[in-house]
Design an enzyme around this catalytic site. Structure first.
Site, PDB file in Angstrom:
ATOM      1  CG  ASP A 104     -16.245  -9.987   1.431  1.00  0.00           C
ATOM      2  OD1 ASP A 104     -15.943 -11.201   1.491  1.00  0.00           O
ATOM      3  OD2 ASP A 104     -15.661  -9.183   0.684  1.00  0.00           O
ATOM      4  CG  ASP A 107     -17.304 -15.936  -5.705  1.00  0.00           C
ATOM      5  OD1 ASP A 107     -18.413 -16.051  -6.230  1.00  0.00           O
ATOM      6  OD2 ASP A 107     -16.273 -15.662  -6.353  1.00  0.00           O
ATOM      7  N   GLY A 109     -15.792 -20.282  -2.243  1.00  0.00           N
ATOM      8  CA  GLY A 109     -15.709 -20.914  -0.929  1.00  0.00           C
ATOM      9  C   GLY A 109     -14.286 -21.225  -0.504  1.00  0.00           C
TER      10      GLY A 109
HETATM   11  P1  IMP Z   1     -14.040 -17.089  -2.559  1.00  0.00           P
HETATM   12  O1  IMP Z   1     -14.107 -17.316  -4.058  1.00  0.00           O
HETATM   13  O2  IMP Z   1     -15.250 -17.662  -1.871  1.00  0.00           O
HETATM   14  O3  IMP Z   1     -12.750 -17.597  -2.015  1.00  0.00           O
HETATM   15  O4  IMP Z   1     -14.096 -15.533  -2.321  1.00  0.00           O
HETATM   16  C1  IMP Z   1     -12.926 -14.795  -2.408  1.00  0.00           C
HETATM   17  C2  IMP Z   1     -13.137 -13.344  -2.185  1.00  0.00           C
HETATM   18  O5  IMP Z   1     -13.473 -12.783  -3.439  1.00  0.00           O
HETATM   19  C3  IMP Z   1     -14.249 -12.871  -1.262  1.00  0.00           C
HETATM   20  O6  IMP Z   1     -13.884 -12.890   0.095  1.00  0.00           O
HETATM   21  C4  IMP Z   1     -14.421 -11.467  -1.759  1.00  0.00           C
HETATM   22  O7  IMP Z   1     -13.484 -10.611  -1.157  1.00  0.00           O
HETATM   23  C5  IMP Z   1     -14.142 -11.599  -3.235  1.00  0.00           C
HETATM   24  N1  IMP Z   1     -15.396 -11.610  -4.007  1.00  0.00           N
HETATM   25  C6  IMP Z   1     -16.099 -12.657  -4.453  1.00  0.00           C
HETATM   26  N2  IMP Z   1     -17.198 -12.267  -5.112  1.00  0.00           N
HETATM   27  C7  IMP Z   1     -17.173 -10.903  -5.073  1.00  0.00           C
HETATM   28  C8  IMP Z   1     -18.066  -9.877  -5.569  1.00  0.00           C
HETATM   29  O8  IMP Z   1     -19.116 -10.129  -6.184  1.00  0.00           O
HETATM   30  N3  IMP Z   1     -17.685  -8.605  -5.318  1.00  0.00           N
HETATM   31  C9  IMP Z   1     -16.551  -8.258  -4.635  1.00  0.00           C
HETATM   32  N4  IMP Z   1     -15.712  -9.181  -4.142  1.00  0.00           N
HETATM   33  C10 IMP Z   1     -16.030 -10.488  -4.364  1.00  0.00           C
HETATM   34 MG    MG Z   2     -13.177 -11.038   1.261  1.00  0.00          MG
END
Ligand code: IMP
Ligand code: MG
Length: 194
Positions: A104, A107, A109
């Protein structure tokens, strides 16, 4: 709803999401030429995006196998100690396959980087990545997605699969969570579950 007082403001309409998905799919169809393509959605946030994506891919005569993996990301107290674990692994055999990972949002990463490594370790021939949303301001891990829908600012968004404490995934548009009182973003991000 046991959440701090807030409301949702529409950020990207359902129509704009739809047409952008078609653009991304156009790109994917031009870039990926594979007889052995597996699309792997990262649950739970990718379910709606992936459903629209594969229906659009059908028009380009791409017939992937489809599977999901459930990942959970959690911050270990500080922004830099986040970790990712597998709650449910893929079930189809991806040894030698070309894999398109769909998530989705990019963020920090960490989730996508973890997922790419995991799929590579399972013997995928090539791993492509696709995220509906990108928040470059929050990146910690050194990773870029091959296909991105929208770049958005550092703000918490919901809808179209994305949740706030398991709420709002059903919204057909993407909305921004507007808090009536100021609360720390870190609190929200520690509660994230993919
Ligand atoms: P990461 O920080 O890139 O590992 O992202 C982790 C997960 O956090 C993503 O796959 C989303 O499920 C969740 N996430 C990050 N930002 C948002 C947001 O703004 N809204 C909802 N979920 C989020
Ligand atoms: Mg996710």
């Amino acid at each position: 709803m046991n959440l701090p007082s807030h409301h949702i403001e529409e950020m990207i309409s359902a129509g704009d999401l739809r047409s952008r998905v078609d653009d991304i799919v156009e790109n994917i169809a031009q870039s990926i030429d594979s007889e052995n393509l597996v699309i792997v959605g990262v649950l739970r946030g990718s379910f709606m995006f992936l459903a629209d994506l594969v229906r659009s891919l059908h028009r380009h005569n791409l017939h992937p196998r489809i599977d999901f993996m459930t990942l959970q990301s959690y911050g270990g107290g500080t922004a830099s100690s986040g970790n990712v674990r597998i709650l449910k692994d893929v079930s189809v055999d991806i040894d030698g396959a070309d894999v398109l990972l769909v998530d989705d949002i990019l963020d920090s990463g960490r989730t996508l980087r973890f997922a790419v490594k995991h799929i590579e370790n399972k013997g995928a021939a090539k791993v492509f990545t696709c995220c509906l949303l990108d928040k470059p301001a929050r990146r910690v891990a050194d990773i870029r997605a091959d296909f991105i829908g929208f770049e958005i600012p550092d703000t918490f968004v919901v809808g179209y699969g994305l949740d706030y404490d398991s709420h709002y995934r059903e919204l057909p548009f993407l909305g921004q969570v507007m808090h009536e009182e100021v609360i720390h973003e870190e609190v929200i991000h520690e509660e994230e579950i993919s």
